[in-house]
Design a protein around this motif. Structure first.
Motif, PDB file in Angstrom:
ATOM      1  N   THR A   1      17.055 -41.590  14.934  1.00 18.72           N
ATOM      2  CA  THR A   1      17.617 -42.607  13.811  1.00 18.72           C
ATOM      3  C   THR A   1      16.501 -42.598  12.905  1.00 18.72           C
ATOM      4  OG1 THR A   1      16.796 -44.368  15.187  1.00 18.72           O
ATOM      5  CG2 THR A   1      19.011 -43.608  15.570  1.00 18.72           C
ATOM      6  N   LYS A   2      15.421 -42.106  12.966  1.00 18.16           N
ATOM      7  CA  LYS A   2      14.511 -42.253  11.939  1.00 18.16           C
ATOM      8  C   LYS A   2      14.582 -41.801  10.656  1.00 18.16           C
ATOM      9  CE  LYS A   2       9.362 -42.407  11.242  1.00 18.16           C
ATOM     10  NZ  LYS A   2       8.095 -42.108  11.965  1.00 18.16           N
ATOM     11  N   LYS A   3      14.645 -42.332   9.565  1.00 22.73           N
ATOM     12  CA  LYS A   3      14.904 -41.764   8.406  1.00 22.73           C
ATOM     13  C   LYS A   3      13.610 -41.530   7.514  1.00 22.73           C
ATOM     14  CE  LYS A   3      19.179 -44.350   7.397  1.00 22.73           C
ATOM     15  NZ  LYS A   3      19.949 -45.426   6.919  1.00 22.73           N
ATOM     16  N   PRO A   4      13.624 -40.429   6.778  1.00 24.92           N
ATOM     17  CA  PRO A   4      12.375 -40.047   6.081  1.00 24.92           C
ATOM     18  C   PRO A   4      12.171 -41.128   4.939  1.00 24.92           C
ATOM     19  CG  PRO A   4      13.959 -38.695   5.386  1.00 24.92           C
ATOM     20  CD  PRO A   4      14.689 -39.253   6.674  1.00 24.92           C
ATOM     21  N   LEU A   5      10.756 -41.285   4.625  1.00 26.45           N
ATOM     22  CA  LEU A   5      10.389 -42.147   3.838  1.00 26.45           C
ATOM     23  C   LEU A   5      10.708 -41.634   2.282  1.00 26.45           C
ATOM     24  CD1 LEU A   5       6.982 -43.165   5.008  1.00 26.45           C
ATOM     25  CD2 LEU A   5       8.918 -44.584   5.549  1.00 26.45           C
ATOM     26  N   PRO A   6      11.220 -42.883   1.505  1.00 20.13           N
ATOM     27  CA  PRO A   6      11.586 -42.283   0.088  1.00 20.13           C
ATOM     28  C   PRO A   6      10.288 -41.590  -0.514  1.00 20.13           C
ATOM     29  CG  PRO A   6      12.090 -44.504   0.350  1.00 20.13           C
ATOM     30  CD  PRO A   6      11.234 -44.055   1.730  1.00 20.13           C
ATOM     31  N   GLU A   7      10.711 -40.634  -1.227  1.00 18.26           N
ATOM     32  CA  GLU A   7       9.802 -39.644  -2.165  1.00 18.26           C
ATOM     33  C   GLU A   7       8.875 -40.648  -2.856  1.00 18.26           C
ATOM     34  OE1 GLU A   7       9.447 -35.408  -4.128  1.00 18.26           O
ATOM     35  OE2 GLU A   7      11.400 -36.296  -4.166  1.00 18.26           O
TER      36      GLU A   7
ATOM     37  N   PHE B   1      -2.431 -47.132  -6.220  1.00 20.76           N
ATOM     38  CA  PHE B   1      -1.014 -46.629  -5.816  1.00 20.76           C
ATOM     39  C   PHE B   1      -0.840 -45.385  -6.452  1.00 20.76           C
ATOM     40  CE2 PHE B   1      -1.266 -51.294  -5.904  1.00 20.76           C
ATOM     41  CZ  PHE B   1      -0.727 -51.717  -4.728  1.00 20.76           C
ATOM     42  N   ASP B   2      -0.501 -44.298  -5.660  1.00 16.69           N
ATOM     43  CA  ASP B   2      -0.429 -43.128  -6.046  1.00 16.69           C
ATOM     44  C   ASP B   2       1.168 -42.530  -5.612  1.00 16.69           C
ATOM     45  OD1 ASP B   2      -3.051 -41.841  -7.512  1.00 16.69           O
ATOM     46  OD2 ASP B   2      -3.153 -43.040  -5.778  1.00 16.69           O
ATOM     47  N   GLY B   3       1.731 -42.018  -6.442  1.00 22.41           N
ATOM     48  CA  GLY B   3       3.049 -41.467  -5.706  1.00 22.41           C
ATOM     49  C   GLY B   3       3.830 -40.381  -6.805  1.00 22.41           C
ATOM     50  N   ASN B   4       4.884 -39.847  -6.100  1.00 21.47           N
ATOM     51  CA  ASN B   4       5.832 -38.965  -6.727  1.00 21.47           C
ATOM     52  C   ASN B   4       6.971 -39.469  -7.120  1.00 21.47           C
ATOM     53  OD1 ASN B   4       3.634 -37.183  -5.516  1.00 21.47           O
ATOM     54  ND2 ASN B   4       4.636 -35.812  -6.810  1.00 21.47           N
ATOM     55  N   VAL B   5       7.697 -39.684  -8.166  1.00 22.28           N
ATOM     56  CA  VAL B   5       8.952 -40.161  -8.359  1.00 22.28           C
ATOM     57  C   VAL B   5       9.839 -38.893  -8.069  1.00 22.28           C
ATOM     58  CG1 VAL B   5      10.759 -41.009  -9.987  1.00 22.28           C
ATOM     59  CG2 VAL B   5       8.464 -41.847 -10.108  1.00 22.28           C
TER      60      VAL B   5
ATOM     61  N   PRO C   1       9.293 -34.022  -7.226  1.00 21.11           N
ATOM     62  CA  PRO C   1       8.249 -33.272  -7.227  1.00 21.11           C
ATOM     63  C   PRO C   1       7.469 -32.971  -8.208  1.00 21.11           C
ATOM     64  CG  PRO C   1      10.329 -32.689  -5.993  1.00 21.11           C
ATOM     65  CD  PRO C   1      10.682 -33.655  -6.618  1.00 21.11           C
ATOM     66  N   ILE C   2       7.954 -33.128  -9.380  1.00 25.72           N
ATOM     67  CA  ILE C   2       7.136 -32.988 -10.566  1.00 25.72           C
ATOM     68  C   ILE C   2       6.604 -34.216 -11.477  1.00 25.72           C
ATOM     69  CG2 ILE C   2       8.216 -30.659 -10.821  1.00 25.72           C
ATOM     70  CD1 ILE C   2       9.638 -31.849 -13.211  1.00 25.72           C
ATOM     71  N   LEU C   3       7.209 -35.300 -11.083  1.00 25.09           N
ATOM     72  CA  LEU C   3       6.687 -36.677 -11.517  1.00 25.09           C
ATOM     73  C   LEU C   3       5.804 -37.463 -10.836  1.00 25.09           C
ATOM     74  CD1 LEU C   3      10.107 -37.428 -13.177  1.00 25.09           C
ATOM     75  CD2 LEU C   3       8.262 -36.443 -14.487  1.00 25.09           C
ATOM     76  N   ILE C   4       4.721 -37.760 -11.377  1.00 26.16           N
ATOM     77  CA  ILE C   4       3.450 -38.553 -10.607  1.00 26.16           C
ATOM     78  C   ILE C   4       3.283 -39.888 -11.365  1.00 26.16           C
ATOM     79  CG2 ILE C   4       2.765 -36.330  -9.691  1.00 26.16           C
ATOM     80  CD1 ILE C   4       0.308 -36.654 -11.473  1.00 26.16           C
ATOM     81  N   TYR C   5       2.654 -40.615 -10.651  1.00 24.49           N
ATOM     82  CA  TYR C   5       2.236 -41.941 -11.173  1.00 24.49           C
ATOM     83  C   TYR C   5       1.038 -42.404 -10.386  1.00 24.49           C
ATOM     84  CZ  TYR C   5       4.393 -44.260  -7.169  1.00 24.49           C
ATOM     85  OH  TYR C   5       4.901 -44.675  -5.891  1.00 24.49           O
TER      86      TYR C   5
END
Length: 345
Positions: free
Chosen positions: A30-36, A69-73, A75-79
């Motif tokens: 039931t575990k869902k992958p974390l949002p990208e 805080f680092d992440g990807n909105v 695969p090609i958009l980062i913040y």
């Protein structure tokens, strides 16, 4: 009535029972992958105590309490967003930018960031070797600004090129800042062999006293626990408004792996120097003034590393300063013993 206060607690326990009853296999199904877009959180805490041997004065200080805080909105958009909750007692927004990865090896960023310039000035606090930064990193070459920056690593070639255009307004003067003369910065990094890194950079800044050009170059050697580095910076003021400033940073370190309480033991030494230096602001008479007196410094230190997965170090340093006769010594720039605890997660 006596059990009424316990009803909310009982309700919470009942609500949690179904989750507790799940078997590991059920949870895996039931575990869902974390949002990208979910950010990766990191942080750095540096707390230290210092004792000035000449003046017989000491202090404790929280040098940094950074959260990023680092992440990807996509695969090609980062913040990235990073704030320091205690930069020597002040709250400062450090990084705040969005980025695009249009092709492999190319990154475009717009927002607030550290300008691509210098070697030691570009190190994050958890990657520093000493408790206190070099003169190049602290006084002469440290710049963060708002602008547009690009970075490209050539395919199958250990060559990275960075460059950008920046306001010249710094971190706090952005809202009503308009200019016809943007600043720029460019940096090249090349690794001809795995153990050797060569870097060169150039930067233009525009303080109130006029245009200033900075040129920087250096080399780093890292092999079998031995780390050597040398960096030279020259700062030139337009129309000779102030004499050119030279700054040098050289260091050596040897890291000895450990197996028990500590992960490693590092022995370090550093020699750095700077000429009389002006930050570029005009005084009441309309001329550039000396903000930092010329000085040399010899630093010796021992670092104890606590963990492999998390960067945690105890840094013990002794700094010996050499000033010209009659030079004005700043309060915190004198012979001192420094003990710093750094934790990065």
């Amino acid at each position: 009535m006596p059990f009424k206060p316990l009803l909310p607690l009982a309700f919470c326990l009942c609500a949690a029972l179904p989750a507790l009853a799940d078997t590991p296999a059920d949870s895996a199904k039931t575990k869902k992958p974390l949002p990208e877009w979910l950010p990766k959180i990191s942080g750095t805490l540096r707390a230290k105590g210092e004792y000035q041997t000449r003046d017989k004065e000491g202090r404790f200080e929280v040098r940094n309490a950074r959260v990023a805080f680092d992440g990807n909105v996509t695969p090609i958009l980062i913040y990235r967003a990073e704030v320091d909750l205690s930069d020597e007692g002040r709250i400062r927004m450090l990084d705040a930018y969005a980025g695009v990865l249009p092709v492999k090896g190319l990154t475009l960023r717009i927002g607030q960031m550290r300008v691509p310039f210098s070697i030691d000035a570009h190190r994050s606090p958890h990657k520093q070797y000493f408790a206190n930064r070099s003169f190049i990193a602290k006084q002469v070459g440290d710049v963060r600004d708002v602008g547009l920056c690009a970075s490209y690593t050539l395919p199958k070639t250990p060559l990275t090129i960075e460059g950008g255009l920046f306001n010249g307004s710094g971190l706090t003067d952005q809202k009503d800042y308009w200019t016809k003369n943007l600043n720029f910065s460019a940096k090249v990094q090349w690794k001809p062999v795995k153990m050797l890194t060569l870097q060169g950079s150039v930067q233009k800044i525009s303080p109130t006293g006029g245009t200033v050009m900075l040129y920087d170059g250096g080399a780093s050697f890292n092999h079998a626990g031995v780390f050597l580095e040398a960096e030279y910076l020259r700062k030139h003021y337009k129309n000779n408004a102030y004499h050119a400033v030279n700054a040098l940073n050289t260091m050596a370190a040897y890291t000895l792996p450990l197996r028990r309480v500590f992960d490693h033991l590092r022995f370090l030494t550093r020699f750095d120097m700077m000429d009389d230096h002006s930050r570029g602001a005009l005084n009441d008479e309309g001329v550039l003034q000396t903000d930092d007196a010329a000085r040399k410094r010899l630093t010796a230190g021992i670092t104890l590393g606590f963990a492999k997965r998390l960067a945690a170090e105890l840094r013990l340093n002794y700094e010996k300063y050499f000033y010209d006769k009659g030079a004005a010594m700043k309060t915190s720039e004198r012979d001192k013993v420094v003990m710093e605890m750094m934790i990065h997660f």
